[in-house]
Scaffold this active site. Sequence first.
Site, PDB file in Angstrom:
ATOM      1  N   ASP A 118       0.807  -1.177  -0.093  1.00  0.00           N
ATOM      2  CA  ASP A 118       0.023   0.021   0.080  1.00  0.00           C
ATOM      3  C   ASP A 118       0.888   1.181   0.026  1.00  0.00           C
ATOM      4  OD1 ASP A 118       1.133  -0.404   2.460  1.00  0.00           O
ATOM      5  OD2 ASP A 118      -0.960   0.272   3.639  1.00  0.00           O
ATOM      6  N   GLN A 119       2.251   1.390  -0.294  1.00  0.00           N
ATOM      7  CA  GLN A 119       2.830   2.314  -0.167  1.00  0.00           C
ATOM      8  C   GLN A 119       2.744   3.092  -1.386  1.00  0.00           C
ATOM      9  OE1 GLN A 119       6.764   0.227   0.687  1.00  0.00           O
ATOM     10  NE2 GLN A 119       7.519   1.359  -0.928  1.00  0.00           N
ATOM     11  N   GLY A 145      14.168  11.828 -23.153  1.00  0.00           N
ATOM     12  CA  GLY A 145      14.653  11.517 -24.438  1.00  0.00           C
ATOM     13  C   GLY A 145      15.241  10.472 -24.800  1.00  0.00           C
ATOM     14  N   GLY A 146      16.873  10.478 -25.040  1.00  0.00           N
ATOM     15  CA  GLY A 146      17.483   9.444 -25.446  1.00  0.00           C
ATOM     16  C   GLY A 146      17.319   9.342 -26.940  1.00  0.00           C
ATOM     17  N   GLU A 203      18.241  14.161 -29.121  1.00  0.00           N
ATOM     18  CA  GLU A 203      19.078  13.436 -30.103  1.00  0.00           C
ATOM     19  C   GLU A 203      18.212  13.209 -31.390  1.00  0.00           C
ATOM     20  OE1 GLU A 203      20.845  10.065 -28.885  1.00  0.00           O
ATOM     21  OE2 GLU A 203      20.900  10.656 -26.618  1.00  0.00           O
ATOM     22  N   TYR A 281      31.813   9.032 -27.141  1.00  0.00           N
ATOM     23  CA  TYR A 281      31.998   7.731 -27.694  1.00  0.00           C
ATOM     24  C   TYR A 281      31.092   7.649 -28.718  1.00  0.00           C
ATOM     25  CZ  TYR A 281      28.112   8.259 -24.029  1.00  0.00           C
ATOM     26  OH  TYR A 281      27.170   8.916 -23.412  1.00  0.00           O
ATOM     27  N   ASP A 282      31.013   6.348 -29.277  1.00  0.00           N
ATOM     28  CA  ASP A 282      30.292   5.824 -30.691  1.00  0.00           C
ATOM     29  C   ASP A 282      30.966   6.896 -31.815  1.00  0.00           C
ATOM     30  OD1 ASP A 282      28.896   4.275 -29.347  1.00  0.00           O
ATOM     31  OD2 ASP A 282      26.879   4.986 -29.600  1.00  0.00           O
TER      32      ASP A 282
END
Length: 442
Positions: A118-119, A145-146, A203, A281-282
């Site tokens: 119940d929390q 987003g992402g 992005e 990165y990438d």
Amino acid sequence: MRRSMLGRLAVAACSLSLLTAFAPAAGSGVTDSGAGRSYKKVGYFTQWGVYSRDFQVQDLEANGSAGKLTHINYAFGNVSAEGKCFTGNIPGEADAWADYARPLDAANSVDGVADTWDQPLAGNFNQLKELKAKHPGLKVLISLGGWSWSTHFSDAALTPASRKAFVASCIDLYIKGDLPQDGTRGGAGAAAGVFDGIDLDWEWPGSAGDTDTVYRPEDKRNFTELVKEFRTQLDAYAHTQKRGTKYELTAFVPTAPAKIDAGFDVRRIMRDLDFVNLQGYDFHVSGEPRTAQQSALYARGDFSVHGTVEAWKRRGAPAHKLVMGMPFYGQGWTGVTGGGDGLGQPATGPAPATWAAGYEDYKALKKLADSGAYQIHRDRRGGHAWLFDGTTLWTYDDPQVLRAKTGYVREHGLGGAMFWSLDADTADGELVTAVDRGLRGR
């Protein structure tokens, strides 16, 4: 993997007409031993990692990482077609069960106490709140987003009215904590106190992102106004809270100069943002026909961390607001031919991996390195490493590379380090520890 896809087209498909310069690690910059500086240490916690990797918030306490972080970015919050922040149980779009409805037992709970039926607040949000209670200086931001969930950002930012409504909805949901009712979970103020700010992970404004992501030429102007609207509304709400309350506003931003110029009025947005997390990165990805570095500190005639930092500084970003992104994963190729150490050679495709072809967590790559089947290669001047067994190559960051990068952060007066993502680290938090020690000059 929503973030693992961010650079597959974002960098590789962008023109290399503006090439980064090669420079030694001790190049010009602000010298800072780290003494007296407070560096940001920002780790992304993935919503879906509690399923696929069985990585819980409690694991950050168990592996010692929580006490070494300044910020946790929770990935991700989505933007609806109506231009609002939202949640719910919608496959591929939102997961309220993971966010705040899923009960945790005592063994997986930060405070060692099982959730009750119940929390009003359970799931990851409640665990993050418990983690903050143990580490009062730790801040948690919702990252919006992402790669996969930037679809409707452009629409949400399109007009003054849409921006105002969008920002208000995000503040209501995440800062005020007004969660939709989900059985006994949620309700007005249920998540109050969980989030200390908002991270914008659009992005990309003004240029292509994921296949269904809308973008427009006017995104650059609209993103600037959106940042200003977030700053205005966050500050206004902070003034209604206890004295000294401040909500942070950050953004994840790209490497490629063409994407920076298409979507970011750097001088103006930096006035309203507390800091930005740089894509580090990438730079190259496993879908490309030849092996290459994905996260080099320096690289002649190629994308690099140093080139990214300099690109943002040239456009007016202050160094202390630039936080360097570091990968806790590697990009991999198989069918590598041409001999040598494997780098820069033709490959037949992405390497087989645990979660997605061509993408592997550091903890798995460490096992490959320790197995003896792969040789570790290093470009010490370039500041990057890779594994090669004669057929398969993985480019990645290990503690030695991270020491060089944290040294660069100190030497150039940057704001700190960000890493994607916390669930890819080893069970004892080896990479977070390396970053923490490096930023303290140890």
